[in-house]
Scaffold this motif. Sequence first.
Motif, PDB file in Angstrom:
ATOM      1  N   ALA A  97       0.869  -1.281  -0.158  1.00 55.59           N
ATOM      2  CA  ALA A  97       0.180   0.035   0.084  1.00 55.59           C
ATOM      3  C   ALA A  97       0.996   1.227   0.024  1.00 55.59           C
ATOM      4  O   ALA A  97       0.697   2.225  -0.755  1.00 55.59           O
ATOM      5  CB  ALA A  97      -0.955  -0.202   1.238  1.00 55.59           C
ATOM      6  N   VAL A  98       1.978   1.136   0.572  1.00 53.74           N
ATOM      7  CA  VAL A  98       2.798   2.395   0.852  1.00 53.74           C
ATOM      8  C   VAL A  98       3.479   2.426  -0.573  1.00 53.74           C
ATOM      9  O   VAL A  98       3.554   3.844  -1.085  1.00 53.74           O
ATOM     10  CB  VAL A  98       3.723   2.043   2.082  1.00 53.74           C
ATOM     11  CG1 VAL A  98       4.867   3.156   1.694  1.00 53.74           C
ATOM     12  CG2 VAL A  98       3.306   2.400   3.383  1.00 53.74           C
ATOM     13  N   ILE A  99       3.743   1.530  -1.227  1.00 43.83           N
ATOM     14  CA  ILE A  99       4.668   1.511  -2.303  1.00 43.83           C
ATOM     15  C   ILE A  99       3.765   2.087  -3.529  1.00 43.83           C
ATOM     16  O   ILE A  99       3.805   2.905  -4.293  1.00 43.83           O
ATOM     17  CB  ILE A  99       5.260   0.193  -2.845  1.00 43.83           C
ATOM     18  CG1 ILE A  99       6.433  -0.168  -1.770  1.00 43.83           C
ATOM     19  CG2 ILE A  99       5.665   0.171  -4.402  1.00 43.83           C
ATOM     20  CD1 ILE A  99       6.706  -1.679  -2.260  1.00 43.83           C
ATOM     21  N   GLY A 100       2.391   1.804  -3.495  1.00 46.58           N
ATOM     22  CA  GLY A 100       1.226   2.241  -4.234  1.00 46.58           C
ATOM     23  C   GLY A 100       0.919   3.668  -4.050  1.00 46.58           C
ATOM     24  O   GLY A 100       0.921   4.546  -5.153  1.00 46.58           O
ATOM     25  N   LEU A 101       1.054   4.167  -3.011  1.00 47.01           N
ATOM     26  CA  LEU A 101       1.141   5.634  -2.476  1.00 47.01           C
ATOM     27  C   LEU A 101       2.104   6.457  -2.967  1.00 47.01           C
ATOM     28  O   LEU A 101       2.121   7.459  -3.776  1.00 47.01           O
ATOM     29  CB  LEU A 101       0.836   6.013  -1.159  1.00 47.01           C
ATOM     30  CG  LEU A 101      -0.496   5.460  -0.508  1.00 47.01           C
ATOM     31  CD1 LEU A 101      -0.287   5.538   1.146  1.00 47.01           C
ATOM     32  CD2 LEU A 101      -1.651   6.385  -0.955  1.00 47.01           C
ATOM     33  N   VAL A 102       3.551   5.898  -2.823  1.00 48.30           N
ATOM     34  CA  VAL A 102       4.715   6.597  -3.332  1.00 48.30           C
ATOM     35  C   VAL A 102       4.728   6.717  -5.081  1.00 48.30           C
ATOM     36  O   VAL A 102       5.052   7.625  -5.633  1.00 48.30           O
ATOM     37  CB  VAL A 102       5.763   6.064  -2.861  1.00 48.30           C
ATOM     38  CG1 VAL A 102       7.186   6.534  -3.410  1.00 48.30           C
ATOM     39  CG2 VAL A 102       5.854   6.084  -1.230  1.00 48.30           C
ATOM     40  N   THR A 103       4.442   5.415  -5.669  1.00 50.18           N
ATOM     41  CA  THR A 103       4.322   5.407  -7.011  1.00 50.18           C
ATOM     42  C   THR A 103       3.102   5.983  -7.772  1.00 50.18           C
ATOM     43  O   THR A 103       3.110   6.057  -8.915  1.00 50.18           O
ATOM     44  CB  THR A 103       4.659   4.059  -7.597  1.00 50.18           C
ATOM     45  OG1 THR A 103       3.567   3.360  -7.075  1.00 50.18           O
ATOM     46  CG2 THR A 103       6.200   3.513  -6.912  1.00 50.18           C
ATOM     47  N   GLY A 104       2.123   6.287  -6.980  1.00 54.32           N
ATOM     48  CA  GLY A 104       0.960   6.839  -7.509  1.00 54.32           C
ATOM     49  C   GLY A 104      -0.079   5.900  -7.925  1.00 54.32           C
ATOM     50  O   GLY A 104      -1.114   6.420  -8.621  1.00 54.32           O
ATOM     51  N   ALA A 105       0.356   4.608  -7.998  1.00 52.65           N
ATOM     52  CA  ALA A 105      -0.793   3.575  -8.345  1.00 52.65           C
ATOM     53  C   ALA A 105      -2.033   3.658  -7.354  1.00 52.65           C
ATOM     54  O   ALA A 105      -1.911   3.852  -6.161  1.00 52.65           O
ATOM     55  CB  ALA A 105      -0.059   2.169  -8.245  1.00 52.65           C
TER      56      ALA A 105
END
Length: 192
Positions: A53-61
């Motif tokens: 979820a954090v990766i998604g927030l950082v990458t904009g996904a």
Amino acid sequence: MATQSTWSQRFARTQEIMSAAWQILKDDKQLLLLPLASSCCLVALTAVVAVPAVIGLVTGASILEDLQQIKGGSYIGMFLFGVTSYAIGIFFNAALALCVLRKLEGKGGSVTDGLREAAGCMPQILGWAVVATTVGLLFKMIERRSGFIGGLIVKVVGLAWTVATFLVVPILVAEKRGPVDAVQESVRLLRK
């Protein structure tokens, strides 16, 4: 007056048991490894779920859009996460309870012994994890759909559930009972 005396005797007995258990924990610092291990496992489990979820927030996904598309699957995922996290907590609490119970009986109770005995109780632990998760999710669903008064009632019922199930883990592992029997025995013991 007799009820007063009985109530005070029960309270004194409970206080004696809690004091003895606390003394065991103070005397055997290794037992503190069990709550520490439980915390580490729960942090690791949470990281497995939170990192994507954090990766998604950082990458904009857009994780939220993906979750909305698989709404039914997300409920299943939440349930499985709940069962897994409850099972981890219950497992280490069971190991600790078993160690303390063995020491109260005058027997040795190492961390390894507690973990081994708790592993032997996995069917009971998993059964209780499923029951606890189901009840918790039902309370949350009802609370979300209720107004202020309904939410308050759910909180009171939830508190009653917490009190009624206070002794479930020791009963599960000491007597190897199933979740329903353990809840009934917990309620019976608390009334007694």
